[in-house]
Structures are given as C-alpha cells and as structure tokens.
Design a protein around this motif. Structure first.
Motif, PDB file in Angstrom:
ATOM      1  N   GLU A 174     -12.582   8.911  -3.544  1.00  0.00           N
ATOM      2  CA  GLU A 174     -11.667   7.809  -3.902  1.00  0.00           C
ATOM      3  C   GLU A 174     -10.792   7.402  -2.731  1.00  0.00           C
ATOM      4  OE1 GLU A 174      -9.974   8.365  -8.005  1.00  0.00           O
ATOM      5  OE2 GLU A 174     -10.912  10.310  -7.663  1.00  0.00           O
ATOM      6  N   PRO A 225      -4.961   2.717   2.297  1.00  0.00           N
ATOM      7  CA  PRO A 225      -4.115   3.803   2.812  1.00  0.00           C
ATOM      8  C   PRO A 225      -3.630   3.530   4.233  1.00  0.00           C
ATOM      9  CG  PRO A 225      -6.205   4.632   1.974  1.00  0.00           C
ATOM     10  CD  PRO A 225      -6.303   3.154   1.929  1.00  0.00           C
ATOM     11  N   SER A 265       0.827  -1.217   0.000  1.00  0.00           N
ATOM     12  CA  SER A 265       0.000   0.000   0.000  1.00  0.00           C
ATOM     13  C   SER A 265       0.850   1.252   0.000  1.00  0.00           C
ATOM     14  CB  SER A 265      -0.849   0.043   1.264  1.00  0.00           C
ATOM     15  OG  SER A 265      -1.919  -0.832   1.183  1.00  0.00           O
ATOM     16  N   VAL A 276      -8.625  11.555   2.346  1.00  0.00           N
ATOM     17  CA  VAL A 276      -7.725  12.608   1.885  1.00  0.00           C
ATOM     18  C   VAL A 276      -7.010  13.176   3.113  1.00  0.00           C
ATOM     19  CG1 VAL A 276      -7.570  14.855   0.736  1.00  0.00           C
ATOM     20  CG2 VAL A 276      -9.234  13.150  -0.049  1.00  0.00           C
ATOM     21  N   SER A 299      -3.482  15.035  -0.058  1.00  0.00           N
ATOM     22  CA  SER A 299      -3.150  13.902  -0.915  1.00  0.00           C
ATOM     23  C   SER A 299      -3.918  12.664  -0.477  1.00  0.00           C
ATOM     24  CB  SER A 299      -1.646  13.642  -0.884  1.00  0.00           C
ATOM     25  OG  SER A 299      -1.189  13.611   0.437  1.00  0.00           O
ATOM     26  N   ARG A 300      -3.956  11.711  -1.396  1.00  0.00           N
ATOM     27  CA  ARG A 300      -4.556  10.433  -1.025  1.00  0.00           C
ATOM     28  C   ARG A 300      -3.699   9.323  -1.603  1.00  0.00           C
ATOM     29  NH1 ARG A 300      -6.848   8.059  -5.201  1.00  0.00           N
ATOM     30  NH2 ARG A 300      -7.271   9.400  -6.990  1.00  0.00           N
ATOM     31  N   VAL A 301      -3.825   8.170  -1.009  1.00  0.00           N
ATOM     32  CA  VAL A 301      -3.065   7.013  -1.470  1.00  0.00           C
ATOM     33  C   VAL A 301      -3.773   6.429  -2.688  1.00  0.00           C
ATOM     34  CG1 VAL A 301      -2.559   4.619  -0.817  1.00  0.00           C
ATOM     35  CG2 VAL A 301      -2.013   6.479   0.754  1.00  0.00           C
ATOM     36  N   SER A 302      -2.987   6.150  -3.729  1.00  0.00           N
ATOM     37  CA  SER A 302      -3.628   5.669  -4.960  1.00  0.00           C
ATOM     38  C   SER A 302      -3.461   4.163  -5.135  1.00  0.00           C
ATOM     39  CB  SER A 302      -3.043   6.410  -6.170  1.00  0.00           C
ATOM     40  OG  SER A 302      -1.650   6.234  -6.198  1.00  0.00           O
ATOM     41  N   LYS A 303      -2.730   3.527  -4.203  1.00  0.00           N
ATOM     42  CA  LYS A 303      -2.528   2.078  -4.361  1.00  0.00           C
ATOM     43  C   LYS A 303      -2.740   1.379  -3.025  1.00  0.00           C
ATOM     44  CE  LYS A 303       0.894  -1.246  -5.960  1.00  0.00           C
ATOM     45  NZ  LYS A 303       1.886  -1.694  -5.031  1.00  0.00           N
TER      46      LYS A 303
END
Ligand SMILES: Cc1cc2nc3c(=O)[nH]c(=O)nc-3n(C[C@H](O)[C@H](O)[C@H](O)COP(=O)(O)OP(=O)(O)OC[C@H]3O[C@@H](n4cnc5c(N)ncnc54)[C@H](O)[C@@H]3O)c2cc1C
Length: 320
Positions: free
Chosen positions: A123, A147, A109, A126, A140-144
């Motif tokens: 999504e 989180p 992650s 944040v 920002s947010r975690v994209s994978k």
C-alpha cells in the motif's frame, strides 16, 4: 514503473552524499527522478545518472538563493505536478524538512520525517524510524496522498546503478509568498576541513570529561587521524569548550555514522537521542558504571588523556 522524486542537495552541482543515499533507496520504490535547483545541473546529472536517476528536472533562478525556502517548494511542487510521483524523498536536513513539510501541506499528503530505511509495500512505501531516543524502531506508511518522506543522512550506503540521467528543464512560476523572506547577507562558516557532522561516516565526540576547551585538541587529533567529524556533549558546549553547532543530542544534532566514539561522555538520555542509531559505538570513560557502556559495541574503561592519544597513534601507524 512509478517515478519517485528525489530532491537534490548539492553545492553548485557537486551532489552531496545524502542525495546518493536517497537515490539508492528510491530505486526500491520506483524510478528516481532528481529535482536539481540552482546552478550546476549538467555537472550534477552525471553523478545523479550514475546513482540511478532516470531524469534530472533542472531549474535555475535567482530566487532560490535570494529568498528562504518557498521558491524551492514552488519548484518541487512544479516537479510533483509534472511527474505525479509515487513518493517524494528529501534529505533530512533542517532545510529539507521544512521544504518537505510545506510541500506535504500544499499537496494534502502525509509526511514521514527522519526515516532511517525505506522499503516498498503493497500500500505504498514503508519507512523505518528510530523514535523516543532510539528506544523504539517503528515502521509506518503514509495513508493519505503521495508520501513525502525525509531520510536521515547515513541511512544506507550509496550504491551506483547507471541510468540515463537526462536533464530536462523544469518550468517554475513563483507564487506571491516566494519573495516573503529575503536573504540579506551571508557569512560563510569557517571551514574546519572536517566532514559535516550530520553526514560524517565517523564522529568522535568529547564531553565534560575533556575538562576544558584547551584539551579538545586531543579529540580533534583522533578525529583527524580517522577523517572524522568532531561532536560534543551539551555539557562541553554549555561550558563554552566547543561550538553549539557541534552539539550532538536532543537539543543538538542527530548523527547516525558508521562509527561513533564517545569520550568523557556519561551517556545521558538526551545525548543518546542524537547518536543511538550509530552503527558501531565506542566509549572511553574512566567510570566503569557510566550509562554509556550500556549501549556500546566496544568500551574502554580508562582516562581519556591516556587512551585517546594512544589510539590516535595506533590509527596513524596502521594507516602508514
Ligand atoms: C531538555 C534537555 C536537553 C538536553 N539536550 C542535550 C543534548 O542535545 N546533548 C547532550 O549531550 N546533552 C543534552 N542534555 C544534557 C544531558 O542531560 C547531560 O547533562 C549531558 O549530556 C552530560 O554531558 P556529559 O556526558 O559530557 O557530562 P557528564 O554527565 O558530567 O559526564 C562526564 C563523563 O566523563 C567521564 N570522565 C571524566 N573525566 C574523564 C577522563 N579523564 N577520562 C574519561 N572519562 C572521563 C565521567 O566518568 C563521566 O561519565 C540535555 C538536557 C536537558 C534537560
């Protein structure tokens, strides 16, 4: 509602304030599930439930004390596997960040460290961070993956919201690496009786202007009148006037209290990096041109040896 894992920072079941802040933020994203490792889960569960933990996953094992962080990562991963959470929140202490980073690597992650706020987003959560010596605020947010987010102490005011706080035992099997680094001795830190620097609601710091270890009692007396922690600039620490554990700044600790009082500190960028997100900043400096005055809410141009004792007396009088 999705569940959010919250890693509990506690001392033998006495839950520390940053965890209550995490629970408060976690409720914005989902149902908080607390992960309590070590003794005192039943005692902690009452507090964790009061602040919104629907469940407390508890594990007790000698490994948590006997070895450095890996057993705790094993346990947090076991909780992650059991719950499949929407996010994992960990306090932004040195240990917390190491645990969070190791977990993120294991579960593939993304990680966000030192968040100062958290909100739900379409999504995923944040996170707000204060970066480049607090010159910029980013979201920002975690994209994978799920989180993994570490949150700085004092990022939000803890708010109670009663939930069940039901304790469930968490089964943990320790991997080979869990016993890689053994703790062979511990030296308890001498207690100053003051709050922990990074968690304190008020910090009073002294710099080169304090002009000697023997004068730091002036700063300590103001701190004690306010129930505050004592911080120091690097100049004061390098001169041997105050311990390094109290240094605030880029190469010291990052603090984000409700009130930060800088006395005899010029406001170098490296010092600002450690305190600029404080909610209210007060500076006392005899040089009206000192850069610290660029970021203060209240500034006093004056000699700290005149101003600080008067301030201490005034605080004491008002407290009665
Ligand atoms: C890589 C790197 C990392 C660093 N990391 C840190 C860090 O983590 N934390 C940190 O603090 N610094 C750090 N520094 C050092 C930083 O650049 C400054 O040198 C340091 O912060 C200065 O400390 P100071 O404000 O106490 O001293 P000074 O800059 O010397 O300021 C002293 C201030 O006290 C005032 N003063 C003097 N006497 C009185 C009095 N009687 N009453 C009122 N005011 C008085 C003066 O007007 C002056 O503004 C780092 C530097 C580098 C290069």
């Amino acid at each position: 509602m999705a569940e959010v894992l919250v890693y509990v920072d506690h001392v033998d079941g006495a839950v520390r304030k940053p965890t209550l802040e995490l629970l408060t933020l976690a409720r914005r994203i989902g149902d908080p599930v607390a992960v309590h490792l070590g003794p005192g889960a039943d005692q902690a569960a009452a507090t964790l439930g009061e602040y919104g933990a629907v469940k407390v996953l508890a594990a007790e094992a000698a490994e948590f004390d006997d070895y450095l962080v890996v057993p705790k990562v094993d346990a947090l991963q076991a909780a992650y596997d059991a719950v499949s959470p929407a996010a994992v929140l960990v306090p932004s202490s040195a240990e917390g960040k190491e645990i969070a980073a190791r977990l993120a690597v294991r579960i593939g992650s993304g990680i966000i460290t030192d968040a100062v706020d958290l909100e739900s987003g379409d999504e995923g959560p944040v996170a707000t961070q204060s970066v480049f010596a607090a010159a910029f605020t980013t979201k920002s947010r975690v994209s994978k993956g799920t989180p993994v987010i570490t949150v700085k102490p004092n990022s939000t005011a803890p708010e109670a919201a009663q939930a069940a706080g039901t304790v469930e035992q968490l089964a943990v099997s320790f991997g080979e690496k869990a016993s890689g680094t053994k703790v062979v001795s511990r030296t308890p830190r001498e207690s100053s009786g003051r709050p922990e620097l990074t968690e304190a609601a008020i910090v009073v710091s002294g710099g080169r202007g304090v002009n000697g270890a023997e004068n730091f009692h002036v700063i300590e007396e103001l701190a004690d009148s306010l129930g505050a922690a004592v911080g120091a600039s690097r100049a004061a620490v390098d001169a041997g006037w105050y311990p390094h554990s109290n240094q605030v700044g880029q190469t010291g600790k990052t603090v984000s209290p409700q009130l930060y009082v800088a006395t005899g500190i010029s406001g170098a960028i490296q010092h600002r990096a450690g305190m600029q997100t404080s909610k209210t900043i007060v500076a006392i400096n005899k040089d009206a041109e000192a850069p610290i005055f660029d970021l203060v809410d209240y500034g006093v141009v004056g000699d700290l040896f005149d101003v600080v004792p008067k301030l201490t007396e005034e605080v004491k009088t008002r407290k009665g």
